[in-house]
Design a protein around this motif. Structure first.
Motif, PDB file in Angstrom:
ATOM      1  N   VAL A  42       0.849  -1.190   0.000  1.00 55.58           N
ATOM      2  CA  VAL A  42       0.000   0.000   0.000  1.00 55.58           C
ATOM      3  C   VAL A  42       0.886   1.242   0.000  1.00 55.58           C
ATOM      4  CG1 VAL A  42      -1.851   1.229   1.190  1.00 55.58           C
ATOM      5  CG2 VAL A  42      -1.750  -1.265   1.305  1.00 55.58           C
ATOM      6  N   ALA A  43       0.513   2.227  -0.776  1.00 56.59           N
ATOM      7  CA  ALA A  43       1.296   3.464  -0.904  1.00 56.59           C
ATOM      8  C   ALA A  43       0.980   4.402   0.269  1.00 56.59           C
ATOM      9  CB  ALA A  43       0.988   4.151  -2.228  1.00 56.59           C
ATOM     10  N   THR A  44       1.680   4.179   1.383  1.00 57.24           N
ATOM     11  CA  THR A  44       1.564   5.043   2.558  1.00 57.24           C
ATOM     12  C   THR A  44       2.974   5.419   3.012  1.00 57.24           C
ATOM     13  OG1 THR A  44       1.709   3.283   4.228  1.00 57.24           O
ATOM     14  CG2 THR A  44      -0.455   3.703   3.267  1.00 57.24           C
ATOM     15  N   ASP A  45       3.077   6.068   4.186  1.00 55.81           N
ATOM     16  CA  ASP A  45       4.401   6.375   4.713  1.00 55.81           C
ATOM     17  C   ASP A  45       4.973   5.218   5.528  1.00 55.81           C
ATOM     18  OD1 ASP A  45       2.817   6.495   6.960  1.00 55.81           O
ATOM     19  OD2 ASP A  45       3.411   8.513   7.559  1.00 55.81           O
ATOM     20  N   PHE A  46       4.290   4.068   5.562  1.00 57.94           N
ATOM     21  CA  PHE A  46       4.806   2.881   6.238  1.00 57.94           C
ATOM     22  C   PHE A  46       6.123   2.469   5.591  1.00 57.94           C
ATOM     23  CE2 PHE A  46       4.557  -1.697   7.490  1.00 57.94           C
ATOM     24  CZ  PHE A  46       4.411  -1.515   8.854  1.00 57.94           C
ATOM     25  N   SER A  47       7.034   1.975   6.388  1.00 53.08           N
ATOM     26  CA  SER A  47       8.380   1.611   5.910  1.00 53.08           C
ATOM     27  C   SER A  47       9.080   2.808   5.275  1.00 53.08           C
ATOM     28  CB  SER A  47       8.325   0.454   4.904  1.00 53.08           C
ATOM     29  OG  SER A  47       7.810  -0.711   5.491  1.00 53.08           O
ATOM     30  N   GLY A  48       8.851   3.988   5.847  1.00 53.28           N
ATOM     31  CA  GLY A  48       9.481   5.189   5.318  1.00 53.28           C
ATOM     32  C   GLY A  48       8.955   5.610   3.960  1.00 53.28           C
TER      33      GLY A  48
ATOM     34  N   MET B 127       8.266   3.562   1.478  1.00 58.45           N
ATOM     35  CA  MET B 127       9.015   2.784   0.488  1.00 58.45           C
ATOM     36  C   MET B 127       8.195   2.502  -0.772  1.00 58.45           C
ATOM     37  SD  MET B 127      11.044  -0.790   1.177  1.00 58.45           S
ATOM     38  CE  MET B 127       9.558  -1.703   1.578  1.00 58.45           C
ATOM     39  N   VAL B 128       6.957   2.045  -0.618  1.00 56.39           N
ATOM     40  CA  VAL B 128       6.129   1.744  -1.790  1.00 56.39           C
ATOM     41  C   VAL B 128       5.670   3.030  -2.462  1.00 56.39           C
ATOM     42  CG1 VAL B 128       3.962   0.688  -2.553  1.00 56.39           C
ATOM     43  CG2 VAL B 128       5.379  -0.467  -0.834  1.00 56.39           C
ATOM     44  N   ARG B 129       5.269   3.997  -1.662  1.00 57.89           N
ATOM     45  CA  ARG B 129       4.731   5.260  -2.195  1.00 57.89           C
ATOM     46  C   ARG B 129       5.774   6.057  -2.964  1.00 57.89           C
ATOM     47  NH1 ARG B 129       3.601   9.290   2.433  1.00 57.89           N
ATOM     48  NH2 ARG B 129       5.883   9.343   2.260  1.00 57.89           N
ATOM     49  N   ASP B 130       7.017   6.059  -2.466  1.00 57.43           N
ATOM     50  CA  ASP B 130       8.027   6.991  -2.971  1.00 57.43           C
ATOM     51  C   ASP B 130       9.107   6.360  -3.840  1.00 57.43           C
ATOM     52  OD1 ASP B 130       6.647   8.859  -1.467  1.00 57.43           O
ATOM     53  OD2 ASP B 130       7.962   8.648   0.277  1.00 57.43           O
ATOM     54  N   THR B 131       8.968   5.084  -4.169  1.00 53.60           N
ATOM     55  CA  THR B 131       9.975   4.408  -4.984  1.00 53.60           C
ATOM     56  C   THR B 131       9.313   3.883  -6.261  1.00 53.60           C
ATOM     57  OG1 THR B 131      11.018   3.689  -2.918  1.00 53.60           O
ATOM     58  CG2 THR B 131      11.821   2.691  -4.957  1.00 53.60           C
ATOM     59  N   PRO B 132       9.357   4.662  -7.342  1.00 47.32           N
ATOM     60  CA  PRO B 132       8.641   4.278  -8.571  1.00 47.32           C
ATOM     61  C   PRO B 132       9.011   2.897  -9.094  1.00 47.32           C
ATOM     62  CG  PRO B 132       9.350   6.565  -8.701  1.00 47.32           C
ATOM     63  CD  PRO B 132       9.980   5.994  -7.460  1.00 47.32           C
TER      64      PRO B 132
ATOM     65  N   MET C 224       3.145  -7.548 -10.652  1.00 48.03           N
ATOM     66  CA  MET C 224       2.802  -8.846 -10.067  1.00 48.03           C
ATOM     67  C   MET C 224       1.410  -8.845  -9.430  1.00 48.03           C
ATOM     68  SD  MET C 224       5.158  -8.927  -6.561  1.00 48.03           S
ATOM     69  CE  MET C 224       6.724  -8.671  -7.397  1.00 48.03           C
ATOM     70  N   THR C 225       0.629  -7.802  -9.716  1.00 49.62           N
ATOM     71  CA  THR C 225      -0.701  -7.652  -9.133  1.00 49.62           C
ATOM     72  C   THR C 225      -1.758  -7.719 -10.225  1.00 49.62           C
ATOM     73  OG1 THR C 225       0.192  -6.282  -7.350  1.00 49.62           O
ATOM     74  CG2 THR C 225      -2.175  -6.122  -7.753  1.00 49.62           C
ATOM     75  N   ALA C 226      -2.772  -8.537 -10.024  1.00 51.66           N
ATOM     76  CA  ALA C 226      -3.781  -8.779 -11.072  1.00 51.66           C
ATOM     77  C   ALA C 226      -4.450  -7.487 -11.529  1.00 51.66           C
ATOM     78  CB  ALA C 226      -4.831  -9.758 -10.549  1.00 51.66           C
ATOM     79  N   LEU C 227      -4.729  -6.570 -10.608  1.00 48.40           N
ATOM     80  CA  LEU C 227      -5.406  -5.325 -10.975  1.00 48.40           C
ATOM     81  C   LEU C 227      -4.436  -4.223 -11.401  1.00 48.40           C
ATOM     82  CD1 LEU C 227      -8.366  -5.196  -8.415  1.00 48.40           C
ATOM     83  CD2 LEU C 227      -8.354  -5.979 -10.792  1.00 48.40           C
ATOM     84  N   GLY C 228      -3.141  -4.536 -11.440  1.00 48.01           N
ATOM     85  CA  GLY C 228      -2.191  -3.697 -12.141  1.00 48.01           C
ATOM     86  C   GLY C 228      -1.718  -2.433 -11.453  1.00 48.01           C
ATOM     87  N   ARG C 229      -1.840  -2.334 -10.140  1.00 44.98           N
ATOM     88  CA  ARG C 229      -1.316  -1.165  -9.427  1.00 44.98           C
ATOM     89  C   ARG C 229      -1.066  -1.535  -7.979  1.00 44.98           C
ATOM     90  NH1 ARG C 229      -5.204   0.921  -6.016  1.00 44.98           N
ATOM     91  NH2 ARG C 229      -7.407   0.709  -6.587  1.00 44.98           N
ATOM     92  N   VAL C 230      -0.385  -0.635  -7.255  1.00 48.24           N
ATOM     93  CA  VAL C 230      -0.241  -0.820  -5.809  1.00 48.24           C
ATOM     94  C   VAL C 230      -1.521  -0.346  -5.127  1.00 48.24           C
ATOM     95  CG1 VAL C 230       2.258  -0.525  -5.899  1.00 48.24           C
ATOM     96  CG2 VAL C 230       0.797   1.463  -5.450  1.00 48.24           C
ATOM     97  N   GLY C 231      -1.700  -0.760  -3.881  1.00 46.72           N
ATOM     98  CA  GLY C 231      -2.876  -0.362  -3.131  1.00 46.72           C
ATOM     99  C   GLY C 231      -2.775   1.069  -2.637  1.00 46.72           C
TER     100      GLY C 231
END
Length: 259
Positions: A197-203, A205-210, A219-226
Motif C-alpha cells: 500500500v502506498a503510505t508512509d509505512f516503511s518510510g 518505500m512503496v509510495r516513494d519508490t517508482p 505482479m498484481t492482477a489489478l495492475g497497481r499498488v494499493g
C-alpha cells in the motif's frame, strides 16, 4: 451500517489503533462517512492526529485521539481508563468495533535480525494485539466486531521480512482462536491482510519508490499498488451489518497480488 447501537440507542463507536495516518486514518474517515464515531490512537505526532479529528468533524461525526505506544504493554491499564472516559464523552458506556491496526516495519535479513529488533516487532504486532484486546474486552459490546490487521507477507515470503511476516502469521492464528472464544458473546473476529500500500509505512518505500511500485504493479492482477482508501473502505464495509455472518476469516485486500 446503521449509525446507532440498537441496545443503547447511541452512535456506534470504533476504536482504531494507529489511526492518525495511512490505513488507520482512512479507516476512521470511512467509518465517519458511515455514521460511526471513533476513538483512535497515535504514537507521537499529535498534529497529525488533530488533522484526522478535524477531518472527521467536517463529516459531522466525532473522533477522539489518544496517545498510545502499542508496543508498551505496561501502559495498557492506564490507556483503558482513558478510553473509558473517551467512550463516555461520546455518550456511551462501551464501544462496538476494535481495529488492531497499529504497526511498525522491519526490513532485515533473517540472519541479520537482532534479538532487540525481533522483540520490538513481537511487542507491537503480537503481544500488543493480544494483551490490549484482552484489556479492552469488558468495554466491547456483545455483538461487536474485532478486526486484526495482518499482511500479504504472512502468505508469501519476501526476503527481508521474516520477523514481520511471522508475527502477522501469528496474529492470523490468534484471530481464529479469538473468533472461537468470543463467539458466545456474538463478537465476530476477522483478519484483514493488506498487500503493498502506498503510505508512509516503511518510510514511504512503496509510495516513494517508482521502480518498486512498478515491480509490485506488474505482479498484481489489478495492475497497481494499493491505496489507503482501498483498505479503509473495505474495513469499514466489513464492520457493517451486511457482513455480520463473517467470523474467523482471513481476507486479503491486495488487488490480486501474486495470485
Amino acid at each position: 451500517m446503521t449509525s446507532t447501537n440498537p441496545a443503547s440507542n447511541v452512535t456506534k463507536i470504533a476504536l482504531v489503533t494507529g489511526g492518525s495516518r495511512g490505513i488507520g486514518r482512512s479507516t476512521v474517515l470511512h467509518l465517519a462517512a458511515r455514521g460511526v464515531d471513533s476513538i483512535f490512537t497515535y504514537r507521537e505526532n499529535q498534529a497529525e492526529a488533530a488533522n484526522v479529528v478535524a477531518a472527521v468533524e467536517q463529516q459531522g461525526r466525532r473522533a477522539i485521539a489518544l496517545k498510545l505506544d502499542t508496543g508498551v504493554a505496561a501502559s495498557f491499564d492506564a490507556f483503558v481508563g482513558r478510553a473509558r472516559t473517551a467512550i463516555g464523552e461520546l455518550g456511551a458506556e462501551r464501544f462496538d468495533f476494535l481495529v488492531n491496526n497499529a504497526g511498525q516495519s522491519l526490513h532485515k535479513a533473517f540472519d541479520q535480525t537482532t534479538e532487540e529488533e525481533l522483540d520490538a516487532i513481537y511487542n507491537v504486532h503480537f503481544k500488543g494485539v493480544y494483551l490490549l484486546t484482552q484489556k479492552l474486552l469488558p468495554l466491547i459490546v456483545d455483538g461487536g466486531r474485532i478486526i486484526n490487521i495482518s499482511s500479504g507477507l504472512a502468505r508469501v515470503s519476501m526476503p527481508g521480512s521474516s520477523a514481520y511476516g511471522a508475527m502477522k502469521g501469528a496474529v492470523e492464528v490468534l484471530t481464529r482462536y479469538m473468533a472461537a472464544e468470543l463467539g458466545p458473546r456474538g463478537i465476530a473476529v476477522n483478519t484483514v491482510a493488506p498487500g503493498a500500500v502506498a503510505t508512509d509505512f516503511s518510510g514511504g518505500m512503496v509510495r516513494d519508490t517508482p521502480a518498486l511500485a512498478k515491480r509490485i504493479s506488474d505482479m498484481t492482477a489489478l495492475g497497481r499498488v494499493g491505496l489507503p482508501d482501498d483498505l479503509g473502505a473495505m474495513i469499514s464495509s466489513l464492520l457493517s451489518d451486511d457482513n455480520r455472518w463473517i467470523s474467523g476469516q482471513r481476507i486479503e485486500v491486495s488487488g490480486g497480488m501474486l495470485v
